[in-house]
Each structure stands twice: as structure tokens, then as C-alpha cells.
Design an enzyme around this catalytic site. Structure first.
Site, short mmCIF file in Angstrom:
data_model
loop_
_atom_site.label_atom_id
_atom_site.label_comp_id
_atom_site.label_asym_id
_atom_site.label_seq_id
_atom_site.Cartn_x
_atom_site.Cartn_y
_atom_site.Cartn_z
N LYS A 1 -4.04 10.35 5.53
CA LYS A 1 -3.73 9.49 6.64
C LYS A 1 -2.87 10.44 7.58
O LYS A 1 -1.53 10.55 7.08
CB LYS A 1 -2.82 8.36 6.14
CG LYS A 1 -3.68 7.48 5.22
CD LYS A 1 -3.37 7.96 3.52
CE LYS A 1 -3.95 6.68 2.66
NZ LYS A 1 -5.24 6.31 2.89
N LYS B 1 3.19 4.38 -1.38
CA LYS B 1 3.16 5.05 -2.60
C LYS B 1 4.53 5.93 -2.45
O LYS B 1 4.41 6.75 -1.69
CB LYS B 1 2.02 6.12 -2.60
CG LYS B 1 0.65 5.38 -2.82
CD LYS B 1 0.02 5.45 -1.59
CE LYS B 1 -1.25 4.80 -1.43
NZ LYS B 1 -1.91 4.48 -0.13
N ASP C 1 15.95 10.58 -9.67
CA ASP C 1 17.60 10.91 -9.58
C ASP C 1 18.17 10.69 -8.30
O ASP C 1 19.20 11.41 -8.06
CB ASP C 1 17.80 12.27 -10.27
CG ASP C 1 17.62 11.98 -11.94
OD1 ASP C 1 17.52 11.03 -12.37
OD2 ASP C 1 17.17 13.16 -12.43
N HIS D 1 -9.36 11.53 2.25
CA HIS D 1 -8.45 10.35 2.18
C HIS D 1 -7.10 10.28 2.96
O HIS D 1 -6.39 9.29 2.87
CB HIS D 1 -8.32 9.71 0.83
CG HIS D 1 -7.84 8.69 0.25
ND1 HIS D 1 -6.41 8.33 -0.08
CD2 HIS D 1 -8.37 7.31 0.67
CE1 HIS D 1 -6.20 6.99 -0.15
NE2 HIS D 1 -7.24 6.45 0.08
N HIS E 1 0.85 -1.12 0.04
CA HIS E 1 -0.20 0.11 -0.20
C HIS E 1 0.74 1.34 -0.03
O HIS E 1 0.45 2.47 -0.05
CB HIS E 1 -0.88 -0.07 1.37
CG HIS E 1 -1.89 1.03 1.35
ND1 HIS E 1 -2.19 2.04 2.13
CD2 HIS E 1 -3.01 1.12 0.37
CE1 HIS E 1 -3.11 2.86 1.88
NE2 HIS E 1 -3.88 2.12 0.86
N ASP F 1 0.69 15.57 20.46
CA ASP F 1 1.54 16.36 21.11
C ASP F 1 2.43 17.14 20.32
O ASP F 1 2.14 17.62 19.17
CB ASP F 1 2.16 15.83 22.37
CG ASP F 1 1.14 15.39 23.24
OD1 ASP F 1 0.02 16.12 23.44
OD2 ASP F 1 1.60 14.59 24.37
#
Length: 408
Positions: free
Chosen positions: A329, A156, A161, A327, A154, A334
Site C-alpha cells: 500500500k 497493523k 518498550d 499486497h 485494518h 511528486d
């Protein structure tokens, strides 16, 4: 006689179903046990980089495509989903053009997330004819087929370079640039990484590439250039292969003294994580959770209800994002800011390969907090009574979701 025949038929069908489910459970349990024996914790050393945080698709892909077009030596890309339509076709065209120029292009896709590309033999042949090296992560294998089918990469990750990297929640498809009527605008968080952190992403990609393609790539200077800007944001990437993520989140929750803010499209924790969140609330820690009002997958919303109800009763604040689809995440606990690819759910805890960025840098913390609270302003507070009481349709879906929430 007819009734007896029907009863016997039903009994046989039920017996077959029970045996089938039992065999799936055994397959999963043994596959998981084998995986935990072989998986190891991979937490690279802290590094420095300059960050750019993107929260909308059009601005991200404008920047991303510009960097891809500037590539001189190599492009390494891992996505969960790439769609061969709209922006996906533009993305693949850029990769073909760069490969034609002599740039090394390696494209790694999750087999399940990008199944249409696996099934499109003509497209795969075309990509390879241009010199693009193409591989698929976690293709199902025996034994423990059911477990292996559920395991997904999952992450990405993009590295250009060896100097510029990207990671976050965006995949490649029309919905990510606000072309899906139901899910528009699409809200997500994605990092651009300039500096030492790009080397960490490179190491993660090369390991994933080796696992998927059986091709080992030497860690030479051409993939890890020395003439790289150090950057100003100290951070640490934490890499999870279906293990250790839950423990990392629990450690954050246990150490929280003031507040815990969670942004996730799918809130499906397990009992242990729930206990720690409830314990934080009893300590006086403010817990804020933001989830989407509109869901993009069947049952994920109903699956969250049995976890949200006790949190709401204990004083947590839960918000449903209503200006499109949320969507992202992210966690802010703190002084610690976290953004990456992992959802706050069992699939990310126990099945998926994920990567998150953790940082206590004041500027980055402030930036992520401002984006989170901007989105919070477009969300509506969820009340306990909104997801409680008698509702046959909701409760039926909740019951079904409870049976499969590990795999949602």
C-alpha cells in the site's frame, strides 16, 4: 395451477430478498451516519524517526521477532490477521515467553480478520493463562449490526518498550513468508520506526486498545520513555477511522504537478477520486498504477476494471505484478511518499480503521521509489483491450462485483 404456484413462490422469494436488501441498506446508511457524527480527525503532529523499509516477509519477521525477544517492559501489538499455524504459532510462542518473563503483552486483533482465534476458546484461554492481555477490535454490536459487521480495524501496529515501532501491510501467517504456492513470493511494504514516531504509534494503539477492551492506560513515561532517539526522517502519521482518507488522497492528487504512482492490491476508488485522477491526467500529470496479476479475493480484480478502463483511455499506465502477489500500500506523488495499511479502495476509504505514514524526506522518498520501481520491473503493462470487449465470464463477474464493491 402448478405454474401459478411456482410463479407465486418465486415472487414471494424475490419480495423477501428485496425487503432484506433494503433493510441492509437502511442499516448501513444509518450506521454510517451515526459513525460520521462521532468520528473525529486524528492527525498527530509531525515527528522524527529512523526508518527501515521491508519489502519481503522473511527479512521483516527475522527483524521483528528479534526485537520482540529483546522487549524489557511491554509489547503492544495490533494486527488485522494472525493465524495459529506456522509462523503464527512461532509468533504466539514468543509472546507467551515474554509474558512469562514479566513483560506486559497486549495483543489486539480485528474480530473478522482473526475470527479463527475468536472461535478457538482453548487458544484464547492458553494465551491469557500466560498473562497475555487479549482483545478484539470492532466486535459486532447492535444497533446497525450490518454496518458494524463491515467496520474493521485494518491497522497493523507494533510498539516495543515505547521505542521501536512497526506498521505496514504484513499480517502474521504462512503466506506472508512465501509459504502459499499461489501467492508466492508475497510482496508488501512495512516500516520499522525508531524514534519519536514510535510514540505516535503508541498513542494510536492505546486508543484502539481502550475502544476494544474498555481499559484506559495512562500515558506515563514507562509507555512514552523520554530517553528516545529523535531520528532523522521527518514524517506524519495520519489516522483514519472509516473517514477522511479519501479527502487526504484527493488533496495529494489535486496538488500533483509531475507524477502520481499508486501501489495497491485492490484498486476500487469511488467516482470522486476517479474524477480527480482523470483531471490530473488532463493536466499532464503522469499516473502509474501497480496492482497484482493474481488476486487473493473473489471479484476484487473484476471490480477494478470499470475504474481502470477510463484511466487507460485517458493515458494512465497500469501494471500487473506477476512475480508472486503484490499486497503493498503505497503512493508517491511528486515529493510526497506514503506507505501504510490503507488500500486504494472503498473499504479503506469508508469502512476500515487505517494508518499511513506521509513523508517528504529525500532519502525515504528515494528508497520507497526504488522499491516501487523494482517491483514495477516485475510487472506487465495492462492494455485497454485486455479488459474490454465481449467476454461473458468477465462481464458477469464485473456486474456482480459492481453490486458489492464497497464491501470487497
Amino acid at each position: 395451477m402448478i405454474n401459478l404456484t411456482i410463479l407465486l413462490s418465486v415472487a414471494v422469494i424475490l419480495l423477501i430478498a428485496i425487503v432484506f436488501i433494503f433493510l441492509l441498506w437502511v442499516d448501513y446508511a444509518l450506521g454510517r451516519k451515526k459513525h460520521l457524527k462521532t468520528v473525529s480527525r486524528m492527525n498527530p503532529s509531525p515527528a522524527f524517526a529512523n526508518f527501515v523499509l521491508f519489502a519481503d516477509g522473511p527479512s521483516l519477521f527475522d527483524d521483528y521477532f528479534t526485537e520482540l525477544k529483546k522487549a524489557k517492559h511491554h509489547i503492544h501489538i495490533l494486527f488485522y490477521i494472525v493465524k495459529d499455524e506456522g509462523i503464527g504459532q512461532e509468533f504466539l510462542t514468543i509472546l507467551k515467553q515474554k509474558a512469562n518473563e514479566g513483560v506486559e503483552v497486549r495483543l489486539l486483533l480485528d474480530w473478522a480478520g482473526s475470527l479463527p482465534i475468536i472461535l478457538n476458546f482453548k487458544l484464547r484461554k492458553e494465551l491469557r493463562s500466560h498473562g497475555i492481555q487479549l482483545a478484539f477490535a470492532h466486535t459486532p454490536t447492535f444497533p446497525f449490526l450490518f454496518y458494524n459487521v463491515q467496520a474493521r480495524n485494518h491497522r497493523k501496529i507494533s510498539v516495543i518498550d515505547g521505542k521501536v515501532g512497526y506498521l505496514g501491510g504484513f499480517n502474521v501467517g504462512p503466506e506472508y513468508i512465501n509459504l502459499d504456492r499461489k501467492l508466492t513470493p508475497w510482496r508488501d511494504y512495512h516500516l520499522k520506526v525508531n524514534g519519536e514516531g514510535a510514540h505516535t504509534l503508541q498513542s494510536v494503539f492505546l486508543q484502539d486498545w481502550a475502544d476494544a477492551s474498555n481499559q484506559l492506560i495512562s500515558k506515563t513515561e514507562k509507555y512514552f520513555p523520554e530517553d528516545i532517539t529523535k531520528g532523522s526522517v521527518e514524517h506524519q502519521f495520519k489516522v483514519n477511522d472509516g473517514a477522511f482518507l479519501k479527502e487526504e488522497y484527493i488533496a495529494l492528487i489535486e496538488n500533483a504537478e509531475q507524477f502520481i504512482e499508486i501501489g495497491t492490491p485492490y484498486f476500487i476508488p469511488d467516482v470522486e477520486v476517479m474524477q480527480h485522477l482523470l483531471s490530473a491526467l488532463t493536466r499532464g500529470v503522469k499516473v502509474t498504477i501497480m496492482i497484482p496479476y493474481t488476486s487473493d479475493h473473489f471479484l476484487v480484480k473484476e471490480a477494478s476494471h470499470r475504474y481502470l478502463r477510463p484511466l487507460l483511455k485517458a493515458g494512465a499506465e497500469v501494471y500487473e505484478y506477476k512475480k508472486g502477489f503484490y499486497h503493498a500500500k503505497a503512493m508517491i506523488v511528486d515529493e510526497v511518499a506514503v506507505v501504510g495499511t490503507a488500500n486504494f479502495d472503498k473499504r479503506s476509504f469508508f469502512l476500515n480503521d487505517e494508518i499511513n505514514c506521509y513523508s517528504e524526506d529525500l532519502h525515504f522518498h528515494k528508497e520507497l521509489s526504488e522499491v516501487f520501481h523494482k517491483d514495477l520491473a516485475n510487472a506487465e503493462k495492462l492494455q485497454y483491450q485486455d479488459i474490454s470487449g465481449f467476454n461473458l465470464k468477465r462481464q458477469g463477474k464485473e456486474l456482480l462485483a459492481r453490486c458489492v464493491d464497497l464491501f470487497l
